[in-house]
Design an enzyme around this catalytic site. Structure first.
Site, short mmCIF file in Angstrom:
data_model
loop_
_atom_site.label_atom_id
_atom_site.label_comp_id
_atom_site.label_asym_id
_atom_site.label_seq_id
_atom_site.Cartn_x
_atom_site.Cartn_y
_atom_site.Cartn_z
CB SER A 546 -0.94 -0.04 1.20
OG SER A 546 -1.94 0.94 1.11
CG HIS A 662 -5.75 -2.29 0.46
ND1 HIS A 662 -5.00 -1.91 -0.64
CD2 HIS A 662 -5.16 -1.71 1.53
CE1 HIS A 662 -4.02 -1.12 -0.25
NE2 HIS A 662 -4.09 -1.00 1.06
#
Length: 690
Positions: A546, A662
């Site tokens: 991320s 994610h």
């Protein structure tokens, strides 16, 4: 701004685009997968599926609730037990909801996203909960009302379609709902712009307007505090990650709690706590960033603005979190990235005592078990962990000593390794801490395969944590060098600026045009590892996900001379278009706005997609992501890999999980594959071929 030749890859579910993904996946899997890989993956999956893990539980009424995944239940079960059963060696669980069975019956690959109970009336058990389920592992989820006594979804009960919902109970027959109501109801950040009142039996379209924010703000949240004696409505206009306005509903109108937007406000019974992100001039006093201040909320709203400082940071100590028991306040602190816990007593003028439960170079967290329980309101959970210390769960009562309730098993031979903390000097002279986990007998001659991990953003602190995945997937791996020496993996955790290890100031030191400080810190640690003889460039790899993927993307493009291999996961990489992709608009407060020329001037200097140069040597790179990630999205990873390949880079590989969100994985099997691929890639390129 330049023409983007790979913008066509931004169509996430386009058939041409997915064909490209499948082709790249095949290339990467052909390179990595082997019988040896399968063995490493199986050992990691064994850790993730272990039935000896601590089943962390939340107390609601007389029951302790837990969500659990293992080999038998890959999607997981929601279950509960009693305290006597929970503390037994083999608890007897009542299964409330089997997600694997639900997925089979409904034909949707549901992924658990949490449960929120309705507070029952006095004397009644907890019964109704809102269950959140993601259809693909992304942030969007469907919310459905569930009866834990009947163990079924409530017929005709609340059922909010899948979206990035923000929903809370306002009473037994009422919800405050933030969801996708149609055009104009979501912010530019893809979160709810409105909160509306939905009553039982009402259609969603008929929900009554309640709270609204500007479209360019991040998110609207409304909630009812149902604490007996302190019932009230609150709403928060979350402007961005670091600015918000909190409102109280008074006489039918929203009244702001008048503090600067950088001051976070939380309410607990009669108390309001205030935590500034920047220096705060208030009533003739200056409060430091990261302080914790307190006031009586009724008096504050009536105009009495005096505040009491109950925590003030220093150069070594920061506040990470806090938790209220019935009569006390627990503060979880970091002192040079090791834990310290303080107990404050409001009834004794906020007197402070230290909870003596924190060994050096460990992470320990304390929080209330159930502050409203008549018998155990001052009980607390204590979770302790370290790189070489399997996690333990203890329970104590303030004023007494905690007793261990559960302990995780050992997954590797911790006795062969040692933990040390070091400080590297960054480009501007700042001392930056990092942890090193290495074999006790390691030679400091530069020959050790070393994995450097970091994040450096959004005020998130990285602390010592036990990981059987890292133990088995990296530390225990070995090869024999040309001199007959056995070399094991070394793991390093970086505490760079942009994170929260030293509070808001440490974070703000790497915001916007100062973003390079985070990357300079990480590079300084890499150089320090070489200077100390731990490793050398060809033996040094790095990993991050991320925002950590943006970090490692900058290592690829700006510091390629420092690393032999890079694993770049679910990353931000195209900083020109990040604010237009998935939830990217919400991160402008962290990075800057690329649509403003004066901000693009500095944003482009840490945009890996734009820093790539044809003909330049780059370290071996694995760029990996997930199709269903609706937070960062997969397209930036796709484009980065495609551009590197167009530039003739022959040592870049790409992999995209076709589900997983994610986190990169929606169950343990996918998580094991993700970890194994990253470790296998790094080991392959940092050690000699055997």
């Amino acid at each position: 701004m330049e023409n983007d030749e790979f913008q066509w890859l931004e169509d996430i579910y386009g058939e041409r685009q997915l064909d490209w993904v499948r082709q790249e996946n095949t290339i990467t899997e052909d390179m990595l997968l082997s019988p040896t890989f399968d063995q490493h993956e199986a050992r990691i999956l064994e850790v993730l599926d272990s039935t000896d893990r601590i089943p962390m539980a939340a107390k609601r009424g007389s029951h302790y609730y837990n969500f659990w995944r293992d080999a038998e239940h890959p999607r997981g079960v929601w279950r509960r037990t009693t305290w006597d059963s929970y503390r037994a060696e083999d608890p007897q669980w009542e299964v409330l909801l089997d997600i694997d069975e639900l997925a089979r019956v409904e034909g949707t690959e549901w992924v658990w996203a949490g449960a929120a109970f309705l507070r029952p009336t006095d004397g009644e058990p907890h019964r109704h909960a809102l269950i959140s389920l993601s259809p693909d592992g992304g942030d969007a989820n469907r919310c459905r009302e569930y009866d834990v006594v009947e163990r079924r979804f409530v017929e005709g009960g609340f059922d909010i379609p899948s979206a990035k919902n923000r929903i809370s109970w306002a009473g037994p027959d009422t919800l405050y709902v933030g969801t996708d109501f149609g055009e104009g109801s979501m912010t530019s950040s893809s979160y709810p712009r409105f909160s509306r009142i939905l009553r039982r039996g009402q259609q969603l379209k008929d929900a009554e307007p309640f709270f609204e924010i500007s479209e360019d703000h991040m998110m609207a949240v409304a909630a009812r505090d149902l604490t007996p004696g302190f019932e009230r409505d609150l709403a928060v206009d979350i402007i961005d990650f670091y600015n918000r306005i909190t409102f109280l509903r008074i006489a039918g109108q929203w009244q702001p709690i008048e503090v600067p937007t950088h001051v976070t406000v939380e309410l607990h019974r009669q108390w309001a706590t205030f935590r500034p992100q920047q220096p705060w001039e208030h009533e003739g006093a200056t409060y430091l960033p990261g302080s914790l201040l307190v006031a009586d909320i009724d008096a504050f709203m009536a105009g009495e603005r005096a505040l009491r400082t109950i925590f003030e940071p220093d150069d070594h100590t920061s506040l990470q979190s806090w938790s209220w028991t019935r009569d006390y306040l627990l503060l979880n602190l970091l002192r040079d990235v090791a834990s310290e816990i303080r107990v404050l007593n409001p009834a004794e003028n906020w007197s402070t005592a230290e909870l003596d439960a924190c060994p050096p170079l460990h992470s320990v967290d304390a929080y209330a078990v159930d502050d409203e329980d008549s018998e155990s309101g001052n009980d607390y959970w204590l979770i302790a962990t370290g790189f070489l210390t399997p996690s333990t769960l203890s329970r104590g009562t303030i004023g007494g000593s905690p007793a261990q309730v559960k302990a995780s098993p050992s997954y590797f031979d911790e006795s062969s390794y040692e933990v040390s903390q070091h400080f590297a000097t960054s480009a501007d002279g700042t001392k930056v801490p990092y942890f090193q986990v290495a074999p006790k007998a390691m030679k400091y001659d530069g020959g050790n395969p070393t994995l450097l991990s970091g994040y450096g953003g959004f005020q998130q602190a990285l602390t010592p944590t036990y990981s059987g995945v890292i133990g088995r997937g990296w530390l225990e791996r070995s090869f024999t060098d040309d001199d007959g020496e056995t070399r094991h993996g070394v793991f390093v955790l970086a505490n760079i600026r942009g994170g929260g290890e030293y509070g808001p100031s440490w974070h703000r030191a790497a915001l916007h045009e100062k973003r390079h400080r985070a990357y300079e810190d990480f590079a300084a640690i890499a150089m320090d590892l070489v200077e100390r003889g731990v490793t050398q460039r060809d033996r040094l790899g790095c990993t991050g996900r991320s925002n950590g993927g943006l970090l490692t993307g900058n290592m690829i493009t700006t510091y390629p001379h420092l690393f032999g291999a890079v694993s770049c996961g679910v990353p931000l990489l195209d900083m020109q278009r990040y604010s237009k992709l998935s939830a990217g608009y919400s991160w402008i407060a962290e990075y800057g706005d690329p649509d403003k020329p004066e901000e693009w001037d500095y944003v482009q200097t840490f945009s890996p997609y734009h820093l790539l140069k044809e003909g330049k040597d780059y370290p071996a790179s694995l760029i990996w992501t997930a199709t269903s990630d609706d937070r960062v999205g997969p397209v930036q990873a796709r484009k980065m890999a495609a551009r590197m390949k167009r530039f003739g880079v022959d040592n870049v590989w790409f992999h995209e999980a076709l589900e997983g969100g994610h986190a990169g994985a929606s169950d343990n099997r996918q998580a094991a594959r993700m970890h194994a691929m990253s470790h296998e890639f790094l080991w392959k390129f940092l050690t000699p071929t055997t």
